[in-house]
Scaffold this active site. Sequence first.
Site, PDB file in Angstrom:
ATOM      1  N   GLU A  88       0.825  -1.208   0.000  1.00 33.78           N
ATOM      2  CA  GLU A  88       0.000   0.000   0.000  1.00 33.78           C
ATOM      3  C   GLU A  88       0.856   1.252   0.000  1.00 33.78           C
ATOM      4  O   GLU A  88       1.910   1.305   0.633  1.00 33.78           O
ATOM      5  CB  GLU A  88      -0.917   0.006   1.227  1.00 33.78           C
ATOM      6  CG  GLU A  88      -1.798  -1.232   1.266  1.00 33.78           C
ATOM      7  CD  GLU A  88      -3.113  -1.029   1.976  1.00 33.78           C
ATOM      8  OE1 GLU A  88      -3.459   0.133   2.287  1.00 33.78           O
ATOM      9  OE2 GLU A  88      -3.785  -2.041   2.216  1.00 33.78           O
ATOM     10  N   CYS A 101       3.318   8.188   2.004  1.00 35.66           N
ATOM     11  CA  CYS A 101       3.577   7.142   3.013  1.00 35.66           C
ATOM     12  C   CYS A 101       3.750   5.834   2.242  1.00 35.66           C
ATOM     13  O   CYS A 101       2.821   5.381   1.574  1.00 35.66           O
ATOM     14  CB  CYS A 101       2.403   7.073   3.984  1.00 35.66           C
ATOM     15  SG  CYS A 101       2.545   5.707   5.154  1.00 35.66           S
ATOM     16  N   CYS A 108       4.416  -7.834   6.892  1.00 30.62           N
ATOM     17  CA  CYS A 108       5.408  -7.370   7.874  1.00 30.62           C
ATOM     18  C   CYS A 108       6.041  -8.554   8.572  1.00 30.62           C
ATOM     19  O   CYS A 108       5.407  -9.581   8.803  1.00 30.62           O
ATOM     20  CB  CYS A 108       4.744  -6.452   8.906  1.00 30.62           C
ATOM     21  SG  CYS A 108       5.961  -5.621   9.981  1.00 30.62           S
ATOM     22  N   CYS A 112       3.220  -6.877  15.848  1.00 31.65           N
ATOM     23  CA  CYS A 112       2.610  -5.927  16.786  1.00 31.65           C
ATOM     24  C   CYS A 112       1.099  -6.183  16.868  1.00 31.65           C
ATOM     25  O   CYS A 112       0.427  -6.319  15.846  1.00 31.65           O
ATOM     26  CB  CYS A 112       2.913  -4.499  16.355  1.00 31.65           C
ATOM     27  SG  CYS A 112       4.690  -4.209  16.226  1.00 31.65           S
ATOM     28  N   CYS A 115      -1.822  -3.856  15.073  1.00 28.53           N
ATOM     29  CA  CYS A 115      -1.611  -3.415  13.690  1.00 28.53           C
ATOM     30  C   CYS A 115      -2.214  -4.401  12.695  1.00 28.53           C
ATOM     31  O   CYS A 115      -1.999  -5.610  12.800  1.00 28.53           O
ATOM     32  CB  CYS A 115      -0.109  -3.256  13.445  1.00 28.53           C
ATOM     33  SG  CYS A 115       0.276  -2.712  11.768  1.00 28.53           S
ATOM     34  N   CYS A 332      -2.740   5.021   9.921  1.00 31.76           N
ATOM     35  CA  CYS A 332      -1.688   4.216  10.552  1.00 31.76           C
ATOM     36  C   CYS A 332      -2.262   2.916  11.089  1.00 31.76           C
ATOM     37  O   CYS A 332      -3.258   2.924  11.816  1.00 31.76           O
ATOM     38  CB  CYS A 332      -1.103   4.943  11.771  1.00 31.76           C
ATOM     39  SG  CYS A 332      -0.265   6.460  11.412  1.00 31.76           S
TER      40      CYS A 332
HETATM   41  N1  SAH Z   1       6.900  -0.957  11.184  1.00 32.21           N
HETATM   42  C1  SAH Z   1       7.087   0.461  11.417  1.00 32.21           C
HETATM   43  C2  SAH Z   1       6.095   1.316  10.620  1.00 32.21           C
HETATM   44  C3  SAH Z   1       4.686   1.128  11.095  1.00 32.21           C
HETATM   45  S1  SAH Z   1       3.386   2.219  10.678  1.00 32.21           S
HETATM   46  C4  SAH Z   1       6.931   0.753  12.892  1.00 32.21           C
HETATM   47  O1  SAH Z   1       6.457  -0.104  13.620  1.00 32.21           O
HETATM   48  O2  SAH Z   1       7.310   1.837  13.316  1.00 32.21           O
HETATM   49  C5  SAH Z   1       3.556   3.696  11.508  1.00 32.21           C
HETATM   50  C6  SAH Z   1       2.959   3.803  12.906  1.00 32.21           C
HETATM   51  O3  SAH Z   1       1.591   3.370  13.022  1.00 32.21           O
HETATM   52  C7  SAH Z   1       3.750   2.977  13.910  1.00 32.21           C
HETATM   53  O4  SAH Z   1       4.080   3.773  15.003  1.00 32.21           O
HETATM   54  C8  SAH Z   1       2.745   1.924  14.290  1.00 32.21           C
HETATM   55  O5  SAH Z   1       3.007   1.358  15.543  1.00 32.21           O
HETATM   56  C9  SAH Z   1       1.449   2.691  14.243  1.00 32.21           C
HETATM   57  N2  SAH Z   1       0.261   1.849  14.268  1.00 32.21           N
HETATM   58  C10 SAH Z   1       0.167   0.531  14.028  1.00 32.21           C
HETATM   59  N3  SAH Z   1      -1.111   0.113  14.198  1.00 32.21           N
HETATM   60  C11 SAH Z   1      -1.827   1.198  14.532  1.00 32.21           C
HETATM   61  C12 SAH Z   1      -3.218   1.429  14.808  1.00 32.21           C
HETATM   62  N4  SAH Z   1      -4.114   0.450  14.739  1.00 32.21           N
HETATM   63  N5  SAH Z   1      -3.601   2.685  15.111  1.00 32.21           N
HETATM   64  C13 SAH Z   1      -2.709   3.702  15.130  1.00 32.21           C
HETATM   65  N6  SAH Z   1      -1.397   3.554  14.877  1.00 32.21           N
HETATM   66  C14 SAH Z   1      -0.961   2.309  14.580  1.00 32.21           C
END
Ligand code: SAH
Length: 342
Positions: A88, A101, A108, A112, A115, A332
């Site tokens: 995406e 972005c 991934c 986490c 996510c 995000c």
């Molecule tokens: N893998 C990278 C990029 C992730 S996306 C990382 O973990 O940093 C960017 C941000 O969105 C990260 O801080 C991630 O933790 C956050 N994120 C993930 N799931 C989310 C959600 N459901 N709501 C809000 N932010 C989220």
Amino acid sequence: MPRHVTSLTPRELERALGSPSRVAPALRAIHNFSTRGRLPESVDGIAKHPWDAFLRSHTVPSFEIVERLVSKDGTIRLVLHLGKDPVETIIIPGAARTTACISCQSGCSRACRFCATSRLGFKRNLEAGEIVLQVLLAKEEAEAAGLKTPTNVVLMGMGEPLDNLEEVVRAIDVLVAHPLPGIGARHITVSTSGILPAIRPFLSRSAAQLALSLHATTDEDRLALVPHNRTWPIRPLLEEIRAALEDDGRLVLVEYLLLGGVNDSAADARRLSSLLESVPCRLNLIPYNPVEGLPFHEPSPESLSAFASVLSGAGVRTLVRHPRGRDVAAACGQLAGSVGPK
Ligand code: SAH
């Protein structure tokens, strides 16, 4: 040497084409034409023979746009297939600038809990040329939608950038090339979930900005959200970043996801401000964006503003990252490569 034209650094182009004067015309041809699937057969400033040989030995990365959704806030969500793997790319318009972005993996490599991408699992690392291609597509989309051309790039789409360090560093080297793509290194932000051993290599090999997804203030709490906190706990992670940024001039952008009732208490806010005391940082607070099937909630507006005041009051530069593109699952944590709004 890599095969995709969009993964070649200026130095590699010079070597491939045999002269420094051919680099700028080649960069223009590559970064203006790759989204059309092929490069022009002749380019002003490059003799026929070296260009023909270059075209024969390199490929333009292939892609398919399988979905384009536009949020009511103007955010554009592209679902691409690179080969058969979903990725995406999100184009986020703002008053001052447009941000692209982009993704660095399909799926991934990390798990986490909050996510959507992690639920897709890991498909593969993207090649540098496929990472760069997304910025070129974002430029094209922005132009077609009458938006400012993207000047800021965040690696906050799908994937964990520091699990794909080589290709990410290479993609940044390409993105900052002049005259094109011409993105400023300080306008590129790479967000990591905290892969400690890759932090110094990233900072020393790239002039881009680092962001850290912290999301909790005790190891017990973070472990429940970010499983690899077991390997790289909070304090060693922050200490590594502090030490790496000493005499560097850059700040780390700390991201803190706020989950209602989980990590948004006043005690969390106080612990966070003390954890960040010696870290040169800015802070982004990210209210949880809903992901279907997950047991989390957004923080209440009161706890969000109370949390932000504690941090600002402690002198931490704090910004709330208001959700963009939620209605088309472009915010995000909502990127799962599926077609259609969720
Ligand atoms: N893998 C990278 C990029 C992730 S996306 C990382 O973990 O940093 C960017 C941000 O969105 C990260 O801080 C991630 O933790 C956050 N994120 C993930 N799931 C989310 C959600 N459901 N709501 C809000 N932010 C989220």
